[in-house]
Structures are given as structure tokens and as C-alpha cells.
Write a protein that holds these residues in place. Sequence first.
Motif, PDB file in Angstrom:
ATOM      1  N   LEU H  34      26.500 -45.516  32.637  1.00  0.00           N
ATOM      2  CA  LEU H  34      25.706 -45.007  31.732  1.00  0.00           C
ATOM      3  C   LEU H  34      24.251 -45.360  31.220  1.00  0.00           C
ATOM      4  O   LEU H  34      23.321 -45.312  31.520  1.00  0.00           O
ATOM      5  CB  LEU H  34      26.539 -44.626  30.358  1.00  0.00           C
ATOM      6  CG  LEU H  34      27.769 -43.407  30.607  1.00  0.00           C
ATOM      7  CD1 LEU H  34      28.749 -43.410  29.435  1.00  0.00           C
ATOM      8  CD2 LEU H  34      27.113 -42.165  30.865  1.00  0.00           C
ATOM      9  N   THR H  39      20.884 -43.333  30.638  1.00  0.00           N
ATOM     10  CA  THR H  39      21.457 -42.456  29.541  1.00  0.00           C
ATOM     11  C   THR H  39      21.913 -43.080  28.919  1.00  0.00           C
ATOM     12  O   THR H  39      21.755 -42.674  27.049  1.00  0.00           O
ATOM     13  CB  THR H  39      22.913 -41.501  29.557  1.00  0.00           C
ATOM     14  OG1 THR H  39      22.557 -41.457  31.411  1.00  0.00           O
ATOM     15  CG2 THR H  39      23.657 -40.839  28.865  1.00  0.00           C
ATOM     16  N   TRP H  40      22.633 -44.505  28.756  1.00  0.00           N
ATOM     17  CA  TRP H  40      22.683 -45.320  27.772  1.00  0.00           C
ATOM     18  C   TRP H  40      21.666 -46.311  27.622  1.00  0.00           C
ATOM     19  O   TRP H  40      21.812 -47.228  28.178  1.00  0.00           O
ATOM     20  CB  TRP H  40      23.993 -46.618  28.169  1.00  0.00           C
ATOM     21  CG  TRP H  40      24.238 -46.989  26.093  1.00  0.00           C
ATOM     22  CD1 TRP H  40      24.448 -47.962  26.122  1.00  0.00           C
ATOM     23  CD2 TRP H  40      25.749 -47.036  26.067  1.00  0.00           C
ATOM     24  NE1 TRP H  40      25.007 -47.713  25.125  1.00  0.00           N
ATOM     25  CE2 TRP H  40      26.060 -48.019  25.313  1.00  0.00           C
ATOM     26  CE3 TRP H  40      27.341 -46.616  26.573  1.00  0.00           C
ATOM     27  CZ2 TRP H  40      27.686 -47.951  24.514  1.00  0.00           C
ATOM     28  CZ3 TRP H  40      28.426 -46.534  26.292  1.00  0.00           C
ATOM     29  CH2 TRP H  40      28.685 -47.697  25.216  1.00  0.00           C
ATOM     30  N   ARG H  41      20.251 -45.547  26.869  1.00  0.00           N
ATOM     31  CA  ARG H  41      19.304 -46.420  27.271  1.00  0.00           C
ATOM     32  C   ARG H  41      18.938 -48.424  26.523  1.00  0.00           C
ATOM     33  O   ARG H  41      18.956 -48.915  27.525  1.00  0.00           O
ATOM     34  CB  ARG H  41      17.543 -46.003  26.101  1.00  0.00           C
ATOM     35  CG  ARG H  41      17.400 -44.978  26.475  1.00  0.00           C
ATOM     36  CD  ARG H  41      16.586 -45.522  27.821  1.00  0.00           C
ATOM     37  NE  ARG H  41      15.259 -43.955  27.915  1.00  0.00           N
ATOM     38  CZ  ARG H  41      14.137 -44.119  27.203  1.00  0.00           C
ATOM     39  NH1 ARG H  41      14.020 -44.979  26.038  1.00  0.00           N
ATOM     40  NH2 ARG H  41      13.683 -42.914  27.019  1.00  0.00           N
ATOM     41  N   PHE H  56      20.686 -43.336  23.019  1.00  0.00           N
ATOM     42  CA  PHE H  56      21.376 -43.114  24.321  1.00  0.00           C
ATOM     43  C   PHE H  56      20.252 -42.049  24.036  1.00  0.00           C
ATOM     44  O   PHE H  56      19.331 -41.782  22.962  1.00  0.00           O
ATOM     45  CB  PHE H  56      22.414 -41.915  23.743  1.00  0.00           C
ATOM     46  CG  PHE H  56      23.946 -42.689  23.813  1.00  0.00           C
ATOM     47  CD1 PHE H  56      24.152 -43.617  22.537  1.00  0.00           C
ATOM     48  CD2 PHE H  56      24.439 -43.040  25.141  1.00  0.00           C
ATOM     49  CE1 PHE H  56      25.152 -44.617  22.667  1.00  0.00           C
ATOM     50  CE2 PHE H  56      25.412 -43.463  25.155  1.00  0.00           C
ATOM     51  CZ  PHE H  56      25.970 -44.430  23.906  1.00  0.00           C
ATOM     52  N   ASP H  57      19.901 -41.786  25.410  1.00  0.00           N
ATOM     53  CA  ASP H  57      18.411 -40.403  26.015  1.00  0.00           C
ATOM     54  C   ASP H  57      19.400 -39.326  26.398  1.00  0.00           C
ATOM     55  O   ASP H  57      19.999 -39.953  27.900  1.00  0.00           O
ATOM     56  CB  ASP H  57      18.092 -40.830  26.658  1.00  0.00           C
ATOM     57  CG  ASP H  57      16.698 -39.968  26.960  1.00  0.00           C
ATOM     58  OD1 ASP H  57      16.303 -39.046  26.157  1.00  0.00           O
ATOM     59  OD2 ASP H  57      15.437 -40.801  27.752  1.00  0.00           O
ATOM     60  N   VAL H  58      19.711 -38.319  25.400  1.00  0.00           N
ATOM     61  CA  VAL H  58      20.574 -37.600  26.337  1.00  0.00           C
ATOM     62  C   VAL H  58      19.865 -35.641  26.239  1.00  0.00           C
ATOM     63  O   VAL H  58      19.021 -35.336  25.239  1.00  0.00           O
ATOM     64  CB  VAL H  58      21.852 -37.433  25.691  1.00  0.00           C
ATOM     65  CG1 VAL H  58      22.587 -38.273  26.438  1.00  0.00           C
ATOM     66  CG2 VAL H  58      21.192 -37.141  24.069  1.00  0.00           C
ATOM     67  N   GLU H  63      26.269 -33.291  25.403  1.00  0.00           N
ATOM     68  CA  GLU H  63      26.265 -34.250  25.884  1.00  0.00           C
ATOM     69  C   GLU H  63      26.677 -35.849  25.165  1.00  0.00           C
ATOM     70  O   GLU H  63      27.937 -36.182  25.850  1.00  0.00           O
ATOM     71  CB  GLU H  63      25.487 -35.432  26.997  1.00  0.00           C
ATOM     72  CG  GLU H  63      24.791 -33.564  28.151  1.00  0.00           C
ATOM     73  CD  GLU H  63      24.214 -33.032  27.438  1.00  0.00           C
ATOM     74  OE1 GLU H  63      23.500 -32.332  26.570  1.00  0.00           O
ATOM     75  OE2 GLU H  63      23.718 -31.430  28.135  1.00  0.00           O
ATOM     76  N   ILE H  67      30.527 -37.971  26.161  1.00  0.00           N
ATOM     77  CA  ILE H  67      29.924 -39.552  26.499  1.00  0.00           C
ATOM     78  C   ILE H  67      31.087 -40.124  25.513  1.00  0.00           C
ATOM     79  O   ILE H  67      31.832 -41.135  25.877  1.00  0.00           O
ATOM     80  CB  ILE H  67      28.540 -40.549  26.285  1.00  0.00           C
ATOM     81  CG1 ILE H  67      27.756 -39.416  27.349  1.00  0.00           C
ATOM     82  CG2 ILE H  67      28.700 -41.629  26.407  1.00  0.00           C
ATOM     83  CD1 ILE H  67      26.821 -39.455  27.815  1.00  0.00           C
TER      84      ILE H  67
END
Lengths: 91, 91, 91, 91, 91, 91, 91, 91, 91, 91
Positions: H34, H39-41, H56-58, H63, H67
Amino acid sequence: MLFHVEMQVNLPPDMDPERAAALKADEKALAQELQRAGTWRHLWRVVGQYSNVSIFDVPSGDELHDILSNLPLFPYMDIQVKALTRHPSAI
Amino acid sequence: MLFHVEMQVNLPPDMDPERAAALKADEKALAQELQRAGTWRHLWRVVGQYSNVSIFDVPSGDELHDILSNLPLFPYMDIQVKALTRHPSAI
Amino acid sequence: MLFHVEMQVNLPPDMDPERAAALKADEKALAQELQRAGTWRHLWRVVGQYSNVSIFDVPSGDELHDILSNLPLFPYMDIQVKALTRHPSAI
Amino acid sequence: MLFHVEMQVNLPPDMDPERAAALKADEKALAQELQRAGTWRHLWRVVGQYSNVSIFDVPSGDELHDILSNLPLFPYMDIQVKALTRHPSAI
Amino acid sequence: MLFHVEMQVNLPPDMDPERAAALKADEKALAQELQRAGTWRHLWRVVGQYSNVSIFDVPSGDELHDILSNLPLFPYMDIQVKALTRHPSAI
Amino acid sequence: MLFHVEMQVNLPPDMDPERAAALKADEKALAQELQRAGTWRHLWRVVGQYSNVSIFDVPSGDELHDILSNLPLFPYMDIQVKALTRHPSAI
Amino acid sequence: MLFHVEMQVNLPPDMDPERAAALKADEKALAQELQRAGTWRHLWRVVGQYSNVSIFDVPSGDELHDILSNLPLFPYMDIQVKALTRHPSAI
Amino acid sequence: MLFHVEMQVNLPPDMDPERAAALKADEKALAQELQRAGTWRHLWRVVGQYSNVSIFDVPSGDELHDILSNLPLFPYMDIQVKALTRHPSAI
Amino acid sequence: MLFHVEMQVNLPPDMDPERAAALKADEKALAQELQRAGTWRHLWRVVGQYSNVSIFDVPSGDELHDILSNLPLFPYMDIQVKALTRHPSAI
Amino acid sequence: MLFHVEMQVNLPPDMDPERAAALKADEKALAQELQRAGTWRHLWRVVGQYSNVSIFDVPSGDELHDILSNLPLFPYMDIQVKALTRHPSAI
């Protein structure tokens, strides 16, 4: 006897600056006097907070209360006190 | 850099006594080694609690985490960490 | 020196009854011995709770910790300790 | 009947000193009168706090409420009340 | 004397169903006996919770503790007790 | 439908006494009217607190909110509401 | 009457998977039946939690308690209930 | 859309070591996948705790929930989620 | 995307009535406009509290923050935000 | 070294608007200067709150405290600081 003391200072932000400065100066003078006497053993600032963690070495709770309740900032502080004792793993 | 660390130990009362004793012995050995190294600066027992208040002197948070997360009792502890800095009234 | 101690007892309800009874009997015997010695000054039950409020008279925190940490029920108790001092209005 | 009462006093730091002193003097006089009457059985100061722990011996909750709600400092206090009963290990 | 009592029941979900049923039956029988005696004045279920709010009318805290600590479900309950008194606006 | 309501009153200690007295008088009048109507079923004072525990009997939450939000002291109160239902052990 | 209900599900991670699956299936079936009946008006999952926020439309608290206390997952849930009423700004 | 997520991991200390290691390996693989996907910044360990702070960037909460709820350690975690937005002082 | 928002309003009781009325009127107008736009999906009053529970349907957290932080009552509110997602049992 | 800092801003709603605007402008200027210097690594607004989550990259706690305690809004902020370290799963 050792005490762990946490002091959170809550001075009103709109307090008269001179009065606040005077209170802080008196507090500093007393704190340094007590440190020189070995009573106020440790004094650390908590990062990001207007609060400190201190270790006091006093004969008993009576002396500790006298010291804390006579601190100039006492009326503006939330104080948490824990009695400490020797840790079995301490060297 | 100084850190204030509070460790509350929650060993299950019905744990196998030998296992508990071994864990405590390993913990004590490591704690004393770190104290001798000057890393674990202060270690006090909180009166009436199976918990301690400690002061660590480490280069940064990375080292502190390595130390704490590798303590034998780590899986059984609630740990609170506060970063400390010099207090303006400290002598 | 006086300490105010609150002890909440959390014995597992499904504990072996004989083991529980033995623990309680040992606790009672030690508590009564300490009361006769004048160390455990007051011992009250809080209504509706398996907890007590006690007042201890000890030379310092070290002795209090020895007493509390050696109580048979210590591993099953949540304990809160407050150091007390003379109240200015006390007669 | 015994009650355990904790009183945290929150006088505004910027209160008129004379008014505060008068309130405290009235509180002290009433507290000492009630102690002499055996109603206010114990009165201790908690180290580091402007608060006390007290034990009251009253016929029932009605009398306790009359006493507490008529204390001069009542409007400035956070009060916690616990009913007490005889502990099975008390001598 | 009136007491307000909140009882949160925490029976382990995986408890032997027969044992749980027996405990509940004994609890119900005792509760109804005490209601008929006028001691357990009110007994309400809190919507959405396995808990109740009750009002007890007892001579003093001693009797209330005897009742509560002998309830079959006592070892599985979190209990909060408040002493009540007559409200000045009550008719 | 029954509701359990706890009302903690936080009148500023330095409020104009006449204004406070007027508010309390209006509150008392309304409370007594609602008690006579059977809506405000029970009203007890919590010992040591400026707070009450009440039981309301209303058709639904709408009426309860109308009553509570129109109490003269409403702006000065912390209110906790619990919906009640019949307890399976209630006689 | 509308109720806001928050349900935090705490299934033991080491529960027998088949038993857990059966419980969840029963819960889903009942939840969907109640939604079709218009009783369980809204059912949302809180992001990142095994919990939901729901709105129930029921005649009174009695029905709500029947529904909630008979949910298959009830023994494993922490439930918070708030009574709702019409907001003065609602269109 | 950015979310701030705090995950406190509570693996039972007496869990089968192999099972725990497998869970952690799966968690690490998914977390790294991720992160590579953007996604998992951010993923940081909190010093002294078995917990992390993540960003997180979703596209939306849906979403993020997929996750988080499918993380191997999800059943053993306390998770706190905060939605973030652009700060007016951010450059 | 759906958000669950709880808003506790803490208007100072001694606020100028006209100012308070103007704030509330502006708040109501904006709330109704947003409801008509389908953004402020649900708005309920919590019984006994000056607080509401709301459901917002917005493209992302950015829009939600713009809405909330520009509400006339925003400076006087404690706000709790939870991101919601579809529940697997929702029909 | 990385620190996770949460800052809740509590400006009095009735503060002189010009004074508040000046404070915010100074805060913004300093925040942007520190961001350009790479010290204030991340600065996000929490949706629905007058609060931010920030990540600071500083040599040690001393520098962090200097920065935070000299922020114009410092007297009006509740600040929580967590030391961070590298996560074993971070890529």
C-alpha cells in the motif's frame, strides 16, 4: 523521602503581563533556592507544555505540601503528586 | 536527550511463577546494565503500584524505542513517554 | 506520615473458591496484625463495591510500599495512593 | 453512618482577597464546630492540592447534605461522596 | 434512607448457559423478595444495556452493602452508588 | 415512557443573587407543576452535589426535550438522559 | 420515536470461526428484516472500526430494548443509546 | 482525501509465536504494498508503544475502511480515524 | 461520502440575547439551505442537550470542513466527526 | 528526530477580532517560515476542529519546545506531543 510531582500551569492568557512576570520571577527564585537546598532535586520542562515534572526530596508529605502550596503559581496550577520508593532494580 | 517514561506492569496473576521470575530477572539485568551505561538515568518505584517512573538519556527517540520495545516485560506493560527539555528555572 | 489508600479488588469470579478463600484469610490476618500495630489506622468498606478506603500511618513511602506490595491480594488490586498532611482547620 | 467525602476547592485566583479570606474563616469555624460535635470525624489535606479527604459520621444522607450544601465554600467545590460500611477485616 | 444504584452486569458471553440461567434465576428471586419488602423500591432496565438503575430504601449503608454484596450476580457487576436526599422542589 | 435524567446545575457563584433566586423560584414552580401532572415522577437531590436524579414519564422524547429545554436553569445545566424500560425482575 | 444507537462489536479474535460466522449471519438477517420493516431506519459502518451508527424508529424504548437485547451479537457489544427529537432547523 | 489513523496493536502476549509472526509478516507485506501504491502515505512508530500513526491518501472513507478492516492485525487493533483537510497555513 | 457529526453548542448563558438570536437565525438559515442542497442529509436534536447529531453527504473532508468551520455557531461548538461507509448488512 | 504534535486552538470567541487576526497572521508567517526550513514537515487541519496535526523534524526535544512555546497562539493551545521513530514496515 522522594515525591514525583507534575505541575501544569494555567495562567490566564489575558493576565496583566507585569503581574504574570512578577509571579514567574518569584516562582523562579523560590525554585532555585529549593534546588540549591537539595529539596527540589530535579526540575524538567515537558516538551510542548507549560508544565514540569519534578522530583522532591523531603522528610515527609507535610514539608512537600508547605512548599507546593506556597509556590507563587500554586493558585494557577493543576498538581499531581506520587510518592516514590526505591525500585528493586535500581543500582 | 531526556525522556520521562512511566511503565505500568500488568503480569497475569495466574502466570507460571517460574516464567514470571525469569522475565523479571532478565528485566532487572537489562535495567541495571542500562543504568550503568548512564542511559537509564533514574528508576523509581511508584508507591502502591507495580509501576515505575524512569528518566532516560538517549541520543533520540529511535534508541529509546529500541530499549523499551526490547525489555522482556514490554508485552505486559502500558508505557507513557514524555519528551523533556531544560526548565528555565533549573540550576 | 499519613497516606490515603483506595484498594479495588478484582478477583476473577471463576477463581478456585478454596484458593480465593485462602487469599482472603491471609489478607485478613495481615490487615488485623497491621491494625493492632497502629500502622493500618483506618479500614472501611465502600458500600456496593469490593473495595476499601484505608488510612496508613507509616514513617515514609518505603514502608507503605512494602506493606501494600506484600498483601496477598496485591496482584488482584487496583491501588490509588494519596499522601496526606495536616489540614489547617483540623482540631 | 460513615461517609467518605472528597472536596476539591476551586476559588478563582483573582477573587477579592478579603472576600476569600472571609469565606475561608467561616468555613474553618464551621468545620471546627462540626469536628467538636463528632460529626466531622476526620479532616485531612491532600498533599499538593487545595482539597481535603474527610470522614463524616451522620444519621443519614439528609444530614450530610445539609452540612455540605451549607458550607461557605460549597459553591466553589467539586465534591465526591462515598457511603462507607464496616469492613469485614476491621478490628 | 434512599440510595441510587446503577448495576452494569458483565457476564462472560461464553459462560456455561445453565450456570448463567441459575445465577439469573436466583438474582430475580432475591430482587423480587426485596421489592416486596419495600427495600428495593424501584428497578428499571436501561434501554440497550445489560444494566439497571435502582432505588433502595434502607436504614443505612450497612444494609445496602449486605444486600448488594450478596446478590448472586455481584461478582460480575460494576456498581455505582449515590446517596440521595429530599429535593427542595419535591412535592 | 420512562426516562432517567441526571441534572448537574452549574450556576456561576458570582451570579447576581436576585437573578439566581428568581431562576430557582421559576424552576421550582415548574418542577412542582410537572410533578403534580405526573410527568416528573421522581425528583431526588444527590447528597453533596447541586444535582438531581429524576424520572420522567412522557409519551416520547419530544415531550421530554420540550420540558428540559424550557427549564429556567437549562442553560446552566449538564444533563444526561437514559431511556428506561421494564426490568424483567420488576414486580 | 427516533433513537441514535452506536454499537461497538467486541468479538474475541480467537472465537471459533464457524460460530462467529453463524452469529454474523443471524445478525445480518435480523438487521435486514428490521430495515425492511422501517424500524432500523439507518445503518452505517464507522470507518476503521468494527462498529456501527444506527437510527431506529420505534414506538418507545421498550421496543428498542427488545430489538437490541435480542440481537445475536448483543452479548459482545458495547451499546450507547441517545433519544432524538425534531431539530428546530430541520426542514 | 487524507486520513490520520492511529493503530494500537494488542496482541495477546501468550499468543502462539508462529501465529503472531505470520500475522506480522502478512501485515508488513500488505503495508509495504500500500505504501508503494501511494495509498499508505506515511507510517511511523510511536516511541515506547506497539502502535503507529499513519496518513492514508484514499478517494473516500469506503476505500480506507476496506484497507483497515482487511489488515491481518485488524481484529487485535484499537483504531482511531480523523479526516484531514488542507491547513490554511500549509505551504 | 457520508460523515457523522455531533455538535455540542456552548453559548455563554449571559450572552447578549440579541447577539445570540442573530447567531441562531444565521445558523438556521444556513442549515436549511444546506439541507435543501442535500448536503446536510439529516439533522436531529439530542433529547435534553443543546446538541445535534447530523449526517453530511459531501465529496470529501475538505467540503465538510468548509461547511462546519463557517457555521455561525462554530466558535461556540465542540464537534466530533466520524467518517462513515456502507454497512455490509445495509439494504 | 520526528515528533507528532496535535494542537487544539481555544481562542475566546469574544476576543477582540483585530487582536485575534494579528495573532493568526503571526502564527501563519512563523508556520510557513518553519515549513520552508523543513522543520515543520507536515501541517494538516483536522476536519471539523480548530486543531491541527503536525510532524516536526528537529534535532531534539529542546528545539521542538522552543518552537512550540514561542508560537503566538501557544497560550491558547492544548498541545499533545508524541515522539516518533522508524516503523519496521516503513519502505
